[in-house]
Scaffold this motif. Structure first.
Motif, PDB file in Angstrom:
ATOM      1  N   ASP A   1       2.776 -12.024   8.467  1.00 55.21           N
ATOM      2  CA  ASP A   1       3.970 -11.742   9.262  1.00 55.21           C
ATOM      3  C   ASP A   1       4.745 -13.053   9.409  1.00 55.21           C
TER       4      ASP A   1
ATOM      5  N   SER B   1       2.945  -1.916   6.318  1.00 57.02           N
ATOM      6  CA  SER B   1       4.339  -1.488   6.204  1.00 57.02           C
ATOM      7  C   SER B   1       5.290  -2.672   6.080  1.00 57.02           C
ATOM      8  N   LEU B   2       4.834  -3.871   6.477  1.00 53.84           N
ATOM      9  CA  LEU B   2       5.682  -5.062   6.342  1.00 53.84           C
ATOM     10  C   LEU B   2       6.000  -5.362   4.881  1.00 53.84           C
TER      11      LEU B   2
ATOM     12  N   GLU C   1       9.489  -4.683   3.765  1.00 55.14           N
ATOM     13  CA  GLU C   1      10.620  -5.385   4.370  1.00 55.14           C
ATOM     14  C   GLU C   1      11.452  -6.109   3.318  1.00 55.14           C
TER      15      GLU C   1
ATOM     16  N   ALA D   1      11.761  -3.600  -2.301  1.00 52.76           N
ATOM     17  CA  ALA D   1      11.228  -3.012  -1.075  1.00 52.76           C
ATOM     18  C   ALA D   1      10.495  -1.705  -1.375  1.00 52.76           C
TER      19      ALA D   1
ATOM     20  N   SER E   1      17.307  -9.582   5.757  1.00 55.18           N
ATOM     21  CA  SER E   1      18.517  -8.969   6.282  1.00 55.18           C
ATOM     22  C   SER E   1      19.674  -9.944   6.205  1.00 55.18           C
TER      23      SER E   1
ATOM     24  N   PRO F   1       6.113  -9.507   1.553  1.00 55.74           N
ATOM     25  CA  PRO F   1       6.954  -8.504   0.902  1.00 55.74           C
ATOM     26  C   PRO F   1       7.500  -9.003  -0.437  1.00 55.74           C
TER      27      PRO F   1
ATOM     28  N   LYS G   1      10.948 -10.583  -0.440  1.00 54.02           N
ATOM     29  CA  LYS G   1      11.087 -11.948   0.047  1.00 54.02           C
ATOM     30  C   LYS G   1      10.550 -12.971  -0.950  1.00 54.02           C
TER      31      LYS G   1
END
Length: 401
Positions: free
Chosen positions: A214, A330-331, A334, A308, A337, A145, A148
């Motif tokens: 992932d 779809s990751l 992300e 994002a 958080s 992402p 990140k």
């Protein structure tokens, strides 16, 4: 399009494929390169060659893409590229794999076509020989992402001399069209849908695999390489000492301020490469492990949301390009958080141990230069002039070497 969102174990590529892993940066490339290099002899016994003589053929990739070296490093030449091409061609009809995130910096169809043609051999470009022809190239793109990637890519730019603070840099990358200054390579690498589209347009979408990494599955990326290369499970192992850890917020801020002073005193770039990046920073990263929290670089919420959104758009477009996708696109939407979206605390003072290791790294690099034992009286020399003189002396020694 072939999409597998449930497993990191895709079917193997045809024997004789030349797998070209193009990164981009900050998607697990260092770990993959270290694992491949460490297992090269064992892989050869299973019919897979790692033709490069170093873990990462960075100079060859930079030369092929007509990109400059990192600040102060050896200037890449056509000779670097030709050596890699010869090493790959020497593998003949055997399966081989080459990995460099700097291939993602390639601009224009002509540059990409040259890379895949010279590494892939006959029928390398779209519309050539049938899939499975020995020497047929296959492009592998690994993605994470963008939200990140932001902090780790910024601190990497700081390690290459960037002087701009994080929030200013985010403002330029996300809010100031055309989003190219001060680091034009960022979106060339990390606008992932356009990156995949550029390469698929040259080699054909059927010869591109996109792996969405992932982060929750630590060994998933290495298992994907094993599957694609038809290697036994568990053959590729993480190499801890090759971990390319990011700098903490305090370490990055110290280095950023050093960059300001370095530029302000007009010191040569070669000195930065030898004493700062490959001296102080390398020693600091290899000798000092961050604490549990690690004083991470905090990304403001607005930047996470905008990144994002870019990731979500990229994931949707990649799904429509006709390439094989391993993992869940779809990751890419992300964002970290917890504390990452909140205002971060001021960067803490750098730990004495970290400062000591950084200083030692610079001193050790200086001591390794030829003629470093020469000592002169400097008590009447200004600090500015002393820095200039020492810098040029070190540069002359490196050139003589």
């Amino acid at each position: 399009m072939e999409t597998d969102c449930t497993t990191q174990n895709p079917p193997p590529l045809p024997a004789g494929t030349r797998l070209l892993h193009i990164g981009p940066h900050k998607t697990g490339t260092t770990s993959v390169q270290a694992a491949l290099f460490a297992a090269r002899d064992t892989m050869a016994a299973h019919g897979v060659d790692f033709p490069a003589h170093t873990r990462h053929p960075m100079e060859a990739a930079l030369a092929a893409c007509a990109r400059p070296a990192m600040m102060g490093d050896t200037v890449p030449t056509e000779g670097h590229w030709r050596r890699l091409v010869e090493q790959v061609q020497a593998t003949g009809t055997r399966t081989s794999v080459v990995s460099s995130e700097f291939f993602a910096d390639a601009e224009g169809d002509e540059t990409i076509a040259r890379i895949v043609r010279e590494l892939g051999g006959p029928g390398a470009l779209a519309g050539g020989a049938e899939p499975g022809t020995p020497g047929r190239p296959h492009v592998l793109v690994t993605l994470r992402p963008p939200a990140k990637i932001l902090p780790s890519q910024w601190q990497q730019y700081v390690q290459n001399g960037l002087r701009m603070g994080y929030e200013d840099w985010l403002d330029h990358m996300l809010r100031k069209p055309p989003y190219e200054k001060p680091t034009p390579s960022f979106w060339r690498r990390h606008r992932h849908d356009r990156l995949v589209e550029r390469w698929a347009g040259v080699v054909g979408p059927e010869r591109v695999t996109v792996v969405v990494v992932d982060d929750r599955d630590r060994g998933g990326l290495l298992r994907t390489f094993e599957s694609l290369l038809a290697l036994p499970a568990g053959l590729l192992k993480e190499v801890p000492e090759a971990a390319n850890r990011s700098l903490t917020s305090a370490e990055t801020e110290m280095l950023r301020r050093l960059n300001i002073e370095f530029r302000g005193h007009g010191l040569p770039d070669e000195l930065y490469s030898a004493l700062v990046r490959n001296g102080a920073v390398l020693r600091m990263k290899s000798s000092c492990a961050p604490g549990p929290d690690g004083h991470r670089i905090h990304t403001p919420r607005w930047a996470l949301e905008e990144a994002a959104a870019v990731g979500a758009e990229a994931g949707a477009r990649i799904g429509a390009l006709g390439v094989r996708v391993v993992g869940d696109p779809s990751l890419l939407a992300e964002a970290p958080s917890g504390a990452h979206g909140q205002p971060g605390p001021p960067a803490p003072g750098i730990a004495p141990e970290v400062a000591a290791q950084a200083l030692y790294g610079a001193l050790a690099a200086t001591a390794a230069l030829p003629g470093a034992g020469t000592v002169r009286s400097v008590h009447r020399t200004s600090s500015r002039e002393l820095l200039r003189v020492l810098g040029h002396r070190a540069l002359r020694r490196m050139r003589r070497r």
